[in-house]
Design an enzyme around this catalytic site. Structure first.
Site, PDB file in Angstrom:
ATOM      1  N   SER A   1       5.128   1.318  21.313  1.00 11.18           N
ATOM      2  CA  SER A   1       4.554   1.248  22.673  1.00 11.18           C
ATOM      3  C   SER A   1       4.466  -0.499  22.927  1.00 11.18           C
ATOM      4  CB  SER A   1       3.027   1.679  22.564  1.00 11.18           C
ATOM      5  OG  SER A   1       2.730   1.738  21.371  1.00 11.18           O
TER       6      SER A   1
ATOM      7  N   SER B   1       7.341  -2.763  11.302  1.00  9.96           N
ATOM      8  CA  SER B   1       6.105  -3.372  11.016  1.00  9.96           C
ATOM      9  C   SER B   1       5.166  -2.685   9.906  1.00  9.96           C
ATOM     10  CB  SER B   1       5.100  -3.633  12.219  1.00  9.96           C
ATOM     11  OG  SER B   1       4.992  -2.450  12.928  1.00  9.96           O
ATOM     12  N   GLY B   2       5.439  -1.205   9.865  1.00  9.86           N
ATOM     13  CA  GLY B   2       4.664  -0.362   8.979  1.00  9.86           C
ATOM     14  C   GLY B   2       3.945   0.837   9.560  1.00  9.86           C
ATOM     15  N   LYS B   3       4.078   1.031  10.662  1.00  6.49           N
ATOM     16  CA  LYS B   3       3.101   2.186  11.359  1.00  6.49           C
ATOM     17  C   LYS B   3       3.347   3.420  10.908  1.00  6.49           C
ATOM     18  CE  LYS B   3       5.567   1.150  15.325  1.00  6.49           C
ATOM     19  NZ  LYS B   3       6.411   0.399  14.811  1.00  6.49           N
ATOM     20  N   SER B   4       4.708   3.962  10.536  1.00  4.48           N
ATOM     21  CA  SER B   4       4.780   5.127   9.967  1.00  4.48           C
ATOM     22  C   SER B   4       4.280   5.387   8.597  1.00  4.48           C
ATOM     23  CB  SER B   4       6.167   5.465  10.085  1.00  4.48           C
ATOM     24  OG  SER B   4       6.597   5.715  11.405  1.00  4.48           O
TER      25      SER B   4
ATOM     26  N   GLY C   1       3.274  -1.614  17.358  1.00  2.00           N
ATOM     27  CA  GLY C   1       3.640  -2.609  16.785  1.00  2.00           C
ATOM     28  C   GLY C   1       5.167  -2.685  16.682  1.00  2.00           C
TER      29      GLY C   1
END
Ligand code: ADP
Length: 197
Positions: A106, A36-39, A32
Site C-alpha cells: 500500500s 520489510s517483514g509484513k507477511s 511497508g
C-alpha cells in the site's frame, strides 16, 4: 451508475459476535516495502493471537492477487482497485467478528486514506513496517528485487515505483532494529492497550 440495491440488515449484530468471541474485531493494516517483514510479522502475530483464543486471519498482498484481484496489475489504478477490494473484504471480515491482519505494501498515502475511509470505524491502526530499501534488497526473499533491477519486473515499489512513508502511523516496527518476536510483542501490547482482547 444508479444503484437500486437496498442494504439488508442481519439479526446478529457485531457486538453480539464480539461478546460471543470475547474480543473485539477490526483491522490492523501493515504497510511497508516489499521484504520489510509484513507477511512474516502478520503470520507470527496471527499465531500468537490464535493461541490466545482470538479469532483472527491474515489478508496477504501476494495471496489475494492469486484470486480476489488476479485480474489486476501494478499500475497506480490497479493498485488502488486492489486495495479498495481488500478493504471491502477486510470490513466484511471485521463485521463478522474477526481480527484481521492486513499485510499490503500500500505505497500511496492517498490509497491508504481511501482504505481508512472504507474501513471507517473498523480500522484499529495503520502500522508502518519500516526497513531501508538497501536491507530489503539484501533480504530479497522472493528474488523480486533482483528481477526489478534487471528490468524483468516493472513498476516495482522502491525501485521503479514510489513508496510514500506514512506521516502518522499508529505504530512503527523497525525490522532492522527489532527481531520478529520483538515486533510481535509490540503489536500484542498495542492491541492489549486498546482493549482488543
Ligand atoms: P513482506 O511481506 O514485507 O514483503 P516478508 O515477510 O515476505 O516481507 O519477507 C521478509 C523477509 O525478511 C523474510 O524472509 C524474513 O525472514 C526476513 N526478516 C529478517 N529480519 C526480519 C525482521 N526483523 N522482521 C521481519 N522479517 C525479517
Amino acid at each position: 451508475m444508479e444503484n437500486h440495491v437496498v442494504w439488508q440488515e442481519g439479526c446478529v449484530s457485531r457486538s453480539d459476535r464480539n461478546r460471543l468471541n470475547n474480543h473485539k474485531s477490526g483491522v490492523i493494516w501493515l504497510t511497508g516495502l516489499s521484504a520489510s517483514g509484513k507477511s512474516t510479522i502478520a503470520h507470527a502475530l496471527e499465531k500468537e493471537l490464535f493461541n490466545r483464543g482470538v479469532r483472527c486471519c491474515v489478508l496477504d498482498g501476494d495471496n489475494v492477487r492469486h484470486g480476489l484481484t488476479s485480474d489486476l496489475g501494478f499500475s497506480p489504478g490497479d493498485r488502488r482497485e486492489n486495495l479498495r477490494r481488500v478493504a471491502e473484504v477486510a470490513k466484511l471480515m471485521a463485521d463478522a467478528g474477526l481480527l484481521v491482519i492486513a499485510a499490503f505494501i500500500s505505497p500511496c498515502r492517498d490509497d491508504r486514506r481511501v482504505v481508512r475511509e472504507i474501513l471507517d470505524g473498523n480500522m484499529i491502526a495503520g502500522v508502518y513496517v519500516k526497513c531501508s530499501i538497501g536491507e530489503c534488497e539484501r533480504r530479497d526473499p522472493k528474488g523480486q528485487y533482483m528481477k526489478a533491477r534487471a528490468g524483468i519486473i516493472r513498476d516495482y515499489t522502491g525501485i521503479t515505483s514510489p513508496y510514500e512513508e506514512p506521516l502518522e502511523p499508529g505504530l512503527v516496527l523497525d525490522t532492522e532494529e527489532n527481531g520478529v518476536r520483538e515486533s510481535v510483542g509490540l503489536l500484542l501490547d498495542f492491541l492489549r492497550r486498546r482493549g482488543l482482547f
